[in-house]
Design a protein around this motif. Structure first.
Motif, mmCIF file in Angstrom:
data_model
loop_
_atom_site.group_PDB
_atom_site.id
_atom_site.type_symbol
_atom_site.label_atom_id
_atom_site.label_comp_id
_atom_site.label_asym_id
_atom_site.label_seq_id
_atom_site.Cartn_x
_atom_site.Cartn_y
_atom_site.Cartn_z
ATOM 1 N N GLN A 18 0.785 -1.235 0.000
ATOM 2 C CA GLN A 18 0.000 0.000 0.000
ATOM 3 C C GLN A 18 0.820 1.290 0.000
ATOM 4 O O GLN A 18 0.257 2.374 0.007
ATOM 5 N N TYR A 46 -6.279 -5.225 -10.956
ATOM 6 C CA TYR A 46 -6.896 -5.271 -9.621
ATOM 7 C C TYR A 46 -6.470 -6.551 -8.909
ATOM 8 O O TYR A 46 -6.968 -7.633 -9.224
ATOM 9 N N PHE A 87 -8.184 6.257 -4.110
ATOM 10 C CA PHE A 87 -8.547 4.961 -3.519
ATOM 11 C C PHE A 87 -9.556 5.163 -2.386
ATOM 12 O O PHE A 87 -10.545 4.426 -2.275
ATOM 13 N N LYS A 126 -13.342 3.822 -2.621
ATOM 14 C CA LYS A 126 -13.780 2.867 -1.592
ATOM 15 C C LYS A 126 -15.022 3.395 -0.872
ATOM 16 O O LYS A 126 -15.994 2.663 -0.661
ATOM 17 N N THR A 127 -14.999 4.676 -0.496
ATOM 18 C CA THR A 127 -16.126 5.235 0.250
ATOM 19 C C THR A 127 -17.385 5.243 -0.617
ATOM 20 O O THR A 127 -18.481 4.878 -0.142
ATOM 21 N N HIS A 145 -18.111 3.223 -3.100
ATOM 22 C CA HIS A 145 -18.591 1.832 -3.215
ATOM 23 C C HIS A 145 -19.225 1.376 -1.898
ATOM 24 O O HIS A 145 -20.303 0.787 -1.893
ATOM 25 N N ASP A 146 -18.539 1.647 -0.786
ATOM 26 C CA ASP A 146 -19.036 1.171 0.516
ATOM 27 C C ASP A 146 -20.429 1.741 0.814
ATOM 28 O O ASP A 146 -21.274 1.067 1.402
ATOM 29 N N VAL A 150 -5.990 2.484 0.834
ATOM 30 C CA VAL A 150 -7.079 1.572 1.242
ATOM 31 C C VAL A 150 -7.412 0.686 0.041
ATOM 32 O O VAL A 150 -7.051 1.007 -1.092
ATOM 33 N N TYR A 151 -8.126 -0.426 0.316
ATOM 34 C CA TYR A 151 -8.442 -1.412 -0.732
ATOM 35 C C TYR A 151 -9.912 -1.284 -1.130
ATOM 36 O O TYR A 151 -10.792 -1.724 -0.395
ATOM 37 N N PRO A 152 -10.200 -0.673 -2.270
ATOM 38 C CA PRO A 152 -11.604 -0.547 -2.681
ATOM 39 C C PRO A 152 -12.142 -1.898 -3.162
ATOM 40 O O PRO A 152 -11.372 -2.719 -3.662
ATOM 41 N N PRO A 153 -13.451 -2.127 -3.032
ATOM 42 C CA PRO A 153 -14.009 -3.408 -3.487
ATOM 43 C C PRO A 153 -13.961 -3.563 -5.004
ATOM 44 O O PRO A 153 -14.185 -4.670 -5.513
#
Lengths: 234, 234
Positions: free
Chosen positions: A133, A142, B93, B97-98, B100-101, B141-144
Protein backbone atom coordinates in the motif's frame (compact mmCIF):
# COMPACT_ATOMS: atom_id res chain seq x y z
CA UNK A 1 18.44 -17.63 8.62
CA UNK A 2 17.09 -14.84 6.42
CA UNK A 3 19.54 -13.33 3.91
CA UNK A 4 18.10 -10.57 1.80
CA UNK A 5 18.96 -7.43 -0.10
CA UNK A 6 15.94 -5.18 -0.39
CA UNK A 7 16.85 -2.34 -2.73
CA UNK A 8 15.08 0.87 -3.72
CA UNK A 9 16.00 0.48 -7.38
CA UNK A 10 17.75 -2.03 -9.66
CA UNK A 11 19.68 0.64 -11.51
CA UNK A 12 21.30 4.00 -10.80
CA UNK A 13 21.26 6.79 -13.37
CA UNK A 14 24.04 6.33 -15.94
CA UNK A 15 24.93 2.82 -14.70
CA UNK A 16 24.22 -0.71 -15.88
CA UNK A 17 21.49 -2.81 -14.25
CA UNK A 18 22.52 -3.88 -10.71
CA UNK A 19 26.03 -2.42 -11.24
CA UNK A 20 26.05 -0.56 -7.90
CA UNK A 21 25.12 -3.78 -6.03
CA UNK A 22 27.60 -6.11 -7.72
CA UNK A 23 29.87 -6.64 -4.72
CA UNK A 24 26.97 -7.23 -2.35
CA UNK A 25 25.35 -9.66 -4.77
CA UNK A 26 28.55 -11.67 -5.17
CA UNK A 27 28.39 -12.26 -1.41
CA UNK A 28 24.61 -12.80 -1.19
CA UNK A 29 24.57 -15.32 -4.02
CA UNK A 30 27.98 -16.93 -3.39
CA UNK A 31 26.62 -20.44 -2.67
CA UNK A 32 23.98 -20.44 -5.43
CA UNK A 33 24.81 -22.08 -8.76
CA UNK A 34 21.91 -20.23 -10.39
CA UNK A 35 19.22 -17.72 -9.61
CA UNK A 36 15.47 -17.97 -10.09
CA UNK A 37 14.17 -14.69 -11.52
CA UNK A 38 10.53 -13.64 -11.07
CA UNK A 39 9.70 -11.18 -13.90
CA UNK A 40 5.98 -10.72 -13.16
CA UNK A 41 6.21 -6.94 -12.57
CA UNK A 42 7.02 -6.45 -16.28
CA UNK A 43 8.47 -2.89 -16.42
CA UNK A 44 7.24 -1.00 -19.50
CA UNK A 45 5.01 -3.99 -20.16
CA UNK A 46 7.91 -6.03 -21.60
CA UNK A 47 7.49 -9.79 -21.81
CA UNK A 48 8.63 -12.22 -19.10
CA UNK A 49 11.18 -13.53 -21.59
CA UNK A 50 12.70 -10.17 -22.51
CA UNK A 51 12.83 -9.08 -18.88
CA UNK A 52 14.55 -12.30 -17.84
CA UNK A 53 17.05 -11.98 -20.69
CA UNK A 54 17.97 -8.44 -19.62
CA UNK A 55 18.47 -9.52 -16.01
CA UNK A 56 20.42 -12.56 -17.20
CA UNK A 57 22.92 -10.28 -18.92
CA UNK A 58 23.30 -8.19 -15.75
CA UNK A 59 23.89 -11.22 -13.50
CA UNK A 60 26.36 -12.81 -15.90
CA UNK A 61 28.81 -10.19 -14.66
CA UNK A 62 28.88 -11.96 -11.29
CA UNK A 63 28.95 -15.32 -13.02
CA UNK A 64 25.44 -16.46 -12.08
CA UNK A 65 23.04 -17.82 -14.70
CA UNK A 66 19.37 -16.93 -14.35
CA UNK A 67 16.20 -19.01 -14.91
CA UNK A 68 12.89 -17.23 -15.46
CA UNK A 69 10.02 -18.66 -13.39
CA UNK A 70 7.73 -18.42 -16.45
CA UNK A 71 9.78 -21.19 -18.10
CA UNK A 72 8.73 -23.77 -15.47
CA UNK A 73 5.52 -25.79 -15.76
CA UNK A 74 5.10 -25.59 -12.00
CA UNK A 75 6.09 -22.21 -10.55
CA UNK A 76 5.51 -23.36 -6.95
CA UNK A 77 8.04 -26.15 -7.45
CA UNK A 78 10.43 -23.74 -9.15
CA UNK A 79 10.43 -21.61 -6.00
CA UNK A 80 10.70 -24.63 -3.71
CA UNK A 81 13.79 -25.86 -5.54
CA UNK A 82 15.44 -22.43 -6.02
CA UNK A 83 18.93 -21.84 -4.63
CA UNK A 84 18.47 -18.06 -4.79
CA UNK A 85 15.63 -15.76 -5.81
CA UNK A 86 15.44 -12.33 -7.43
CA UNK A 87 12.14 -10.46 -7.81
CA UNK A 88 12.59 -7.47 -10.12
CA UNK A 89 10.79 -4.14 -10.36
CA UNK A 90 8.07 -2.89 -12.66
CA UNK A 91 4.40 -2.55 -11.79
CA UNK A 92 3.66 -3.67 -8.22
CA UNK A 93 -0.06 -4.23 -8.89
CA UNK A 94 0.79 -6.63 -11.71
CA UNK A 95 3.42 -8.40 -9.60
CA UNK A 96 1.13 -8.80 -6.58
CA UNK A 97 -1.87 -9.90 -8.65
CA UNK A 98 0.22 -12.55 -10.42
CA UNK A 99 1.71 -13.84 -7.16
CA UNK A 100 -1.78 -14.08 -5.61
CA UNK A 101 -3.36 -15.64 -8.72
CA UNK A 102 -0.65 -18.32 -8.85
CA UNK A 103 -0.79 -18.79 -5.08
CA UNK A 104 2.94 -18.16 -4.71
CA UNK A 105 3.15 -15.80 -1.73
CA UNK A 106 3.22 -18.43 0.99
CA UNK A 107 5.82 -20.64 -0.69
CA UNK A 108 7.98 -17.60 -1.41
CA UNK A 109 7.69 -16.49 2.23
CA UNK A 110 8.68 -19.96 3.49
CA UNK A 111 11.70 -20.12 1.21
CA UNK A 112 12.96 -16.71 2.32
CA UNK A 113 12.36 -17.56 6.00
CA UNK A 114 14.37 -20.77 5.50
CA UNK A 115 17.37 -18.70 4.38
CA UNK A 116 17.25 -18.86 0.59
CA UNK A 117 19.12 -15.71 -0.53
CA UNK A 118 16.66 -13.12 -1.83
CA UNK A 119 17.17 -9.98 -3.87
CA UNK A 120 14.30 -7.53 -4.34
CA UNK A 121 14.44 -4.29 -6.29
CA UNK A 122 11.67 -1.68 -6.37
CA UNK A 123 8.39 -3.70 -6.68
CA UNK A 124 10.36 -6.77 -5.57
CA UNK A 125 11.28 -4.87 -2.40
CA UNK A 126 7.81 -3.48 -1.89
CA UNK A 127 6.41 -7.02 -1.58
CA UNK A 128 8.75 -7.78 1.34
CA UNK A 129 6.68 -5.41 3.51
CA UNK A 130 3.34 -6.02 5.19
CA UNK A 131 1.30 -4.68 2.26
CA UNK A 132 1.90 -3.08 -1.14
CA UNK A 133 0.00 0.00 0.00
CA UNK A 134 2.97 2.36 -0.20
CA UNK A 135 3.72 1.53 -3.82
CA UNK A 136 4.17 4.43 -6.25
CA UNK A 137 2.69 2.48 -9.13
CA UNK A 138 -0.44 2.89 -11.21
CA UNK A 139 -3.28 0.44 -10.40
CA UNK A 140 -3.26 -1.09 -13.89
CA UNK A 141 -4.75 -4.40 -12.67
CA UNK A 142 -6.90 -5.27 -9.62
CA UNK A 143 -5.13 -7.68 -7.25
CA UNK A 144 -7.33 -9.90 -5.03
CA UNK A 145 -5.60 -8.35 -2.00
CA UNK A 146 -2.95 -5.74 -1.19
CA UNK A 147 -1.26 -8.11 1.29
CA UNK A 148 2.31 -9.07 0.52
CA UNK A 149 5.04 -11.21 2.10
CA UNK A 150 5.21 -9.48 5.49
CA UNK A 151 8.80 -10.61 5.99
CA UNK A 152 9.76 -7.09 7.01
CA UNK A 153 7.68 -5.67 9.89
CA UNK A 154 7.08 -2.39 8.01
CA UNK A 155 6.23 -1.15 4.54
CA UNK A 156 8.71 0.01 1.91
CA UNK A 157 8.34 3.08 -0.26
CA UNK A 158 10.93 2.49 -3.01
CA UNK A 159 12.38 5.32 -5.15
CA UNK A 160 11.67 7.69 -2.26
CA UNK A 161 11.93 11.31 -3.45
CA UNK A 162 12.22 14.44 -1.36
CA UNK A 163 9.83 17.28 -2.15
CA UNK A 164 11.27 19.72 -4.71
CA UNK A 165 11.15 23.19 -3.07
CA UNK A 166 11.01 24.87 -6.51
CA UNK A 167 8.17 22.76 -7.89
CA UNK A 168 4.98 24.43 -9.09
CA UNK A 169 3.29 21.03 -9.49
CA UNK A 170 0.07 20.76 -7.49
CA UNK A 171 -0.13 16.95 -7.28
CA UNK A 172 0.83 15.35 -3.97
CA UNK A 173 4.47 15.02 -2.88
CA UNK A 174 5.68 11.58 -1.83
CA UNK A 175 5.68 12.70 1.80
CA UNK A 176 2.03 13.81 1.53
CA UNK A 177 1.04 10.47 0.02
CA UNK A 178 2.75 8.52 2.81
CA UNK A 179 1.16 10.76 5.45
CA UNK A 180 -2.24 10.04 3.83
CA UNK A 181 -1.42 6.33 4.12
CA UNK A 182 -0.78 6.80 7.85
CA UNK A 183 -4.19 8.40 8.38
CA UNK A 184 -5.70 5.02 7.36
CA UNK A 185 -3.05 2.53 8.56
CA UNK A 186 -0.66 1.94 11.47
CA UNK A 187 2.31 0.30 9.71
CA UNK A 188 5.65 2.19 9.73
CA UNK A 189 6.87 3.22 6.26
CA UNK A 190 10.53 3.28 5.19
CA UNK A 191 11.17 5.82 2.43
CA UNK A 192 14.14 4.21 0.66
CA UNK A 193 16.07 6.58 -1.63
CA UNK A 194 17.55 5.35 -4.91
CA UNK A 195 21.00 3.94 -4.10
CA UNK A 196 19.88 2.69 -0.66
CA UNK A 197 19.13 -0.88 0.29
CA UNK A 198 18.28 -2.92 3.36
CA UNK A 199 20.68 -5.67 4.28
CA UNK A 200 18.68 -8.36 6.10
CA UNK A 201 20.32 -11.13 8.11
CA UNK A 202 17.83 -12.92 10.29
CA UNK A 203 16.17 -10.29 12.44
CA UNK A 204 18.92 -7.70 11.80
CA UNK A 205 17.89 -5.15 9.21
CA UNK A 206 20.58 -2.59 8.38
CA UNK A 207 20.33 0.41 6.06
CA UNK A 208 23.14 0.41 3.48
CA UNK A 209 24.27 2.71 0.67
CA UNK A 210 25.18 6.40 0.57
CA UNK A 211 21.89 7.90 1.79
CA UNK A 212 19.75 8.16 4.90
CA UNK A 213 16.23 6.73 4.80
CA UNK A 214 13.13 8.69 5.78
CA UNK A 215 10.98 6.99 8.40
CA UNK A 216 7.26 7.67 8.72
CA UNK A 217 5.27 6.54 11.76
CA UNK A 218 1.67 7.19 12.71
CA UNK A 219 1.13 10.44 14.60
CA UNK A 220 4.86 11.20 14.78
CA UNK A 221 6.94 13.61 12.71
CA UNK A 222 8.98 11.81 10.02
CA UNK A 223 12.73 11.53 10.66
CA UNK A 224 15.96 10.53 8.94
CA UNK A 225 17.76 7.27 9.73
CA UNK A 226 21.45 7.29 8.79
CA UNK A 227 23.04 4.59 6.65
CA UNK A 228 24.68 1.83 8.69
CA UNK A 229 22.02 1.84 11.40
CA UNK A 230 19.59 -0.90 12.39
CA UNK A 231 15.91 -0.60 11.49
CA UNK A 232 14.23 -1.87 14.62
CA UNK A 233 10.72 -0.59 13.92
CA UNK A 234 7.42 -2.36 13.77
CA UNK B 1 -28.47 16.77 -20.61
CA UNK B 2 -25.02 16.30 -19.03
CA UNK B 3 -23.24 19.45 -17.82
CA UNK B 4 -19.84 18.85 -16.32
CA UNK B 5 -16.47 20.39 -15.70
CA UNK B 6 -13.83 17.71 -15.29
CA UNK B 7 -10.62 19.43 -14.20
CA UNK B 8 -7.06 18.18 -13.76
CA UNK B 9 -6.60 20.11 -10.52
CA UNK B 10 -8.61 22.32 -8.16
CA UNK B 11 -5.84 24.83 -7.74
CA UNK B 12 -3.03 26.34 -9.80
CA UNK B 13 0.31 27.21 -8.24
CA UNK B 14 0.18 30.58 -6.48
CA UNK B 15 -3.62 30.89 -6.84
CA UNK B 16 -6.60 30.36 -4.53
CA UNK B 17 -8.65 27.17 -4.70
CA UNK B 18 -10.75 27.08 -7.91
CA UNK B 19 -9.67 30.65 -8.78
CA UNK B 20 -8.80 29.80 -12.39
CA UNK B 21 -12.21 28.20 -12.94
CA UNK B 22 -14.32 30.94 -11.36
CA UNK B 23 -15.95 32.19 -14.58
CA UNK B 24 -16.73 28.70 -15.80
CA UNK B 25 -18.21 27.73 -12.45
CA UNK B 26 -20.45 30.80 -12.35
CA UNK B 27 -21.99 29.52 -15.58
CA UNK B 28 -22.05 25.81 -14.62
CA UNK B 29 -23.72 26.48 -11.27
CA UNK B 30 -25.88 29.46 -12.29
CA UNK B 31 -29.23 27.77 -11.56
CA UNK B 32 -28.16 26.06 -8.32
CA UNK B 33 -28.97 27.72 -5.00
CA UNK B 34 -26.38 25.53 -3.28
CA UNK B 35 -23.82 22.86 -4.03
CA UNK B 36 -23.43 19.41 -2.53
CA UNK B 37 -19.75 18.76 -1.82
CA UNK B 38 -18.38 15.21 -1.57
CA UNK B 39 -15.17 15.38 0.52
CA UNK B 40 -14.44 11.63 0.71
CA UNK B 41 -11.00 11.88 -0.99
CA UNK B 42 -9.66 13.78 2.06
CA UNK B 43 -6.42 15.38 0.76
CA UNK B 44 -3.63 15.20 3.36
CA UNK B 45 -6.01 13.10 5.43
CA UNK B 46 -7.97 16.20 6.58
CA UNK B 47 -11.46 15.63 7.98
CA UNK B 48 -14.63 15.83 5.90
CA UNK B 49 -15.59 18.91 7.89
CA UNK B 50 -12.34 20.80 7.37
CA UNK B 51 -12.26 19.92 3.68
CA UNK B 52 -15.85 21.10 3.21
CA UNK B 53 -15.12 24.33 5.07
CA UNK B 54 -12.15 25.10 2.82
CA UNK B 55 -14.19 24.46 -0.33
CA UNK B 56 -17.05 26.52 1.14
CA UNK B 57 -14.74 29.52 1.39
CA UNK B 58 -13.64 29.06 -2.23
CA UNK B 59 -17.20 28.82 -3.58
CA UNK B 60 -18.43 31.79 -1.55
CA UNK B 61 -16.58 33.91 -4.10
CA UNK B 62 -19.16 32.89 -6.71
CA UNK B 63 -21.94 33.29 -4.15
CA UNK B 64 -22.79 29.60 -3.76
CA UNK B 65 -23.10 28.01 -0.32
CA UNK B 66 -21.83 24.44 0.08
CA UNK B 67 -23.27 21.47 2.03
CA UNK B 68 -20.96 18.56 2.88
CA UNK B 69 -22.49 15.13 2.16
CA UNK B 70 -21.15 13.84 5.51
CA UNK B 71 -23.64 16.14 7.28
CA UNK B 72 -26.65 14.23 5.89
CA UNK B 73 -28.07 11.15 7.60
CA UNK B 74 -28.83 9.67 4.20
CA UNK B 75 -26.10 10.37 1.61
CA UNK B 76 -28.09 8.71 -1.20
CA UNK B 77 -30.96 11.11 -0.60
CA UNK B 78 -28.52 14.03 -0.36
CA UNK B 79 -27.30 13.21 -3.89
CA UNK B 80 -30.85 12.64 -5.19
CA UNK B 81 -31.95 16.08 -3.96
CA UNK B 82 -28.77 17.97 -4.95
CA UNK B 83 -29.03 20.92 -7.33
CA UNK B 84 -25.31 20.72 -8.15
CA UNK B 85 -22.47 18.43 -7.13
CA UNK B 86 -18.73 18.91 -6.60
CA UNK B 87 -16.42 15.97 -5.92
CA UNK B 88 -13.01 17.23 -4.77
CA UNK B 89 -9.53 15.75 -5.05
CA UNK B 90 -7.35 13.90 -2.59
CA UNK B 91 -6.78 10.15 -2.51
CA UNK B 92 -8.67 8.35 -5.28
CA UNK B 93 -8.55 4.96 -3.52
CA UNK B 94 -10.20 6.46 -0.44
CA UNK B 95 -12.81 8.27 -2.56
CA UNK B 96 -13.68 5.18 -4.63
CA UNK B 97 -13.78 2.87 -1.59
CA UNK B 98 -16.13 5.24 0.25
CA UNK B 99 -18.42 5.64 -2.78
CA UNK B 100 -18.59 1.83 -3.21
CA UNK B 101 -19.04 1.17 0.52
CA UNK B 102 -21.94 3.64 0.71
CA UNK B 103 -23.36 2.39 -2.60
CA UNK B 104 -23.36 5.88 -4.10
CA UNK B 105 -21.92 5.34 -7.57
CA UNK B 106 -25.16 4.46 -9.34
CA UNK B 107 -27.18 7.33 -7.84
CA UNK B 108 -24.36 9.75 -8.64
CA UNK B 109 -24.22 8.46 -12.22
CA UNK B 110 -27.99 8.86 -12.62
CA UNK B 111 -27.97 12.42 -11.29
CA UNK B 112 -25.17 13.46 -13.63
CA UNK B 113 -26.87 11.77 -16.61
CA UNK B 114 -30.08 13.69 -15.75
CA UNK B 115 -28.20 16.97 -16.11
CA UNK B 116 -27.34 17.97 -12.54
CA UNK B 117 -24.28 20.23 -12.92
CA UNK B 118 -21.13 18.39 -11.84
CA UNK B 119 -17.65 19.64 -11.01
CA UNK B 120 -14.82 17.18 -10.54
CA UNK B 121 -11.23 18.04 -9.73
CA UNK B 122 -8.35 15.55 -9.68
CA UNK B 123 -9.75 12.41 -7.93
CA UNK B 124 -13.25 13.82 -8.59
CA UNK B 125 -12.38 13.86 -12.29
CA UNK B 126 -10.72 10.48 -12.24
CA UNK B 127 -14.00 8.86 -11.13
CA UNK B 128 -15.82 10.20 -14.21
CA UNK B 129 -13.87 7.73 -16.35
CA UNK B 130 -14.43 4.01 -16.84
CA UNK B 131 -12.11 2.98 -13.99
CA UNK B 132 -9.75 4.64 -11.49
CA UNK B 133 -6.87 2.65 -12.94
CA UNK B 134 -4.96 5.67 -14.23
CA UNK B 135 -4.89 7.39 -10.85
CA UNK B 136 -1.53 8.68 -9.57
CA UNK B 137 -2.44 8.01 -5.96
CA UNK B 138 -1.07 5.65 -3.37
CA UNK B 139 -3.24 2.57 -2.63
CA UNK B 140 -3.80 3.53 1.02
CA UNK B 141 -7.08 1.57 1.24
CA UNK B 142 -8.44 -1.41 -0.73
CA UNK B 143 -11.60 -0.55 -2.68
CA UNK B 144 -14.01 -3.41 -3.49
CA UNK B 145 -13.56 -2.56 -7.18
CA UNK B 146 -11.64 -0.12 -9.38
CA UNK B 147 -14.79 0.64 -11.44
CA UNK B 148 -15.97 4.23 -11.39
CA UNK B 149 -18.81 6.26 -12.95
CA UNK B 150 -18.06 5.52 -16.61
CA UNK B 151 -19.75 8.75 -17.68
CA UNK B 152 -16.79 9.54 -19.90
CA UNK B 153 -15.92 6.81 -22.42
CA UNK B 154 -12.22 6.95 -21.49
CA UNK B 155 -10.00 7.23 -18.43
CA UNK B 156 -8.53 10.41 -17.01
CA UNK B 157 -4.97 10.85 -15.80
CA UNK B 158 -5.15 14.09 -13.80
CA UNK B 159 -2.08 16.25 -13.03
CA UNK B 160 -0.47 14.86 -16.18
CA UNK B 161 3.26 15.64 -16.22
CA UNK B 162 5.66 15.48 -19.13
CA UNK B 163 8.91 13.57 -18.60
CA UNK B 164 11.72 15.83 -17.33
CA UNK B 165 14.61 15.43 -19.82
CA UNK B 166 17.14 16.41 -17.11
CA UNK B 167 15.87 13.97 -14.48
CA UNK B 168 18.22 11.36 -13.01
CA UNK B 169 15.28 9.66 -11.21
CA UNK B 170 14.93 5.98 -12.12
CA UNK B 171 11.26 5.55 -11.15
CA UNK B 172 8.73 5.42 -13.98
CA UNK B 173 7.65 8.54 -15.86
CA UNK B 174 3.93 9.21 -16.13
CA UNK B 175 4.03 8.21 -19.79
CA UNK B 176 5.65 4.88 -18.91
CA UNK B 177 2.98 4.19 -16.27
CA UNK B 178 0.17 4.90 -18.73
CA UNK B 179 1.83 2.73 -21.39
CA UNK B 180 2.02 -0.08 -18.79
CA UNK B 181 -1.73 0.43 -18.20
CA UNK B 182 -2.35 -0.03 -21.93
CA UNK B 183 -0.50 -3.36 -21.98
CA UNK B 184 -3.24 -4.68 -19.66
CA UNK B 185 -6.31 -2.64 -20.73
CA UNK B 186 -7.96 -1.21 -23.87
CA UNK B 187 -9.46 2.04 -22.56
CA UNK B 188 -8.12 5.33 -24.01
CA UNK B 189 -6.36 7.55 -21.44
CA UNK B 190 -6.51 11.36 -21.45
CA UNK B 191 -3.43 12.91 -19.82
CA UNK B 192 -4.90 16.18 -18.50
CA UNK B 193 -2.29 18.81 -17.62
CA UNK B 194 -2.80 21.12 -14.61
CA UNK B 195 -4.82 24.11 -15.87
CA UNK B 196 -6.77 21.97 -18.37
CA UNK B 197 -10.34 20.79 -18.01
CA UNK B 198 -12.98 18.96 -20.02
CA UNK B 199 -16.17 20.84 -20.69
CA UNK B 200 -18.95 18.26 -21.06
CA UNK B 201 -22.36 19.10 -22.53
CA UNK B 202 -24.29 15.98 -23.35
CA UNK B 203 -22.13 13.92 -25.67
CA UNK B 204 -19.87 16.87 -26.56
CA UNK B 205 -16.60 16.78 -24.65
CA UNK B 206 -14.29 19.73 -25.35
CA UNK B 207 -10.78 20.32 -24.01
CA UNK B 208 -10.47 23.76 -22.38
CA UNK B 209 -7.68 25.78 -20.77
CA UNK B 210 -4.26 26.87 -22.00
CA UNK B 211 -2.71 23.44 -22.68
CA UNK B 212 -3.00 20.51 -25.04
CA UNK B 213 -3.87 17.10 -23.60
CA UNK B 214 -1.83 13.96 -24.25
CA UNK B 215 -3.87 11.06 -25.61
CA UNK B 216 -2.82 7.44 -25.12
CA UNK B 217 -4.42 4.59 -27.05
CA UNK B 218 -3.60 0.92 -27.17
CA UNK B 219 -0.92 0.03 -29.69
CA UNK B 220 -0.74 3.58 -31.08
CA UNK B 221 1.84 6.28 -30.41
CA UNK B 222 0.56 8.92 -27.97
CA UNK B 223 -0.37 12.30 -29.46
CA UNK B 224 -1.30 15.85 -28.45
CA UNK B 225 -4.85 17.16 -28.70
CA UNK B 226 -5.09 20.95 -28.83
CA UNK B 227 -7.31 22.96 -26.49
CA UNK B 228 -10.71 23.78 -28.00
CA UNK B 229 -11.05 20.44 -29.79
CA UNK B 230 -13.61 17.69 -29.27
CA UNK B 231 -12.60 14.46 -27.55
CA UNK B 232 -14.42 11.89 -29.62
CA UNK B 233 -12.54 8.81 -28.42
CA UNK B 234 -13.75 5.61 -26.91
Amino acid sequence: MKKMIVASTSTLHGQDTLEYLKEELSILFKNAKKILFIPYARPNGISHKHYTNAVGVALLSIGKPVDGIHDFDNPTEAIQKAEAIFVGGGNTFLLVKTLHDLNLLSVLREKIEEGTPYLGTSAGSNICGVTMQTSNDMPIVYPPSFETLGILPFNINPHYQDPDPNSTFMGETRETRIQEYLTQNDTTVIGLREGSWLDVEDENIILKGPYAARIFQKEKPPFELESGLLLNFN
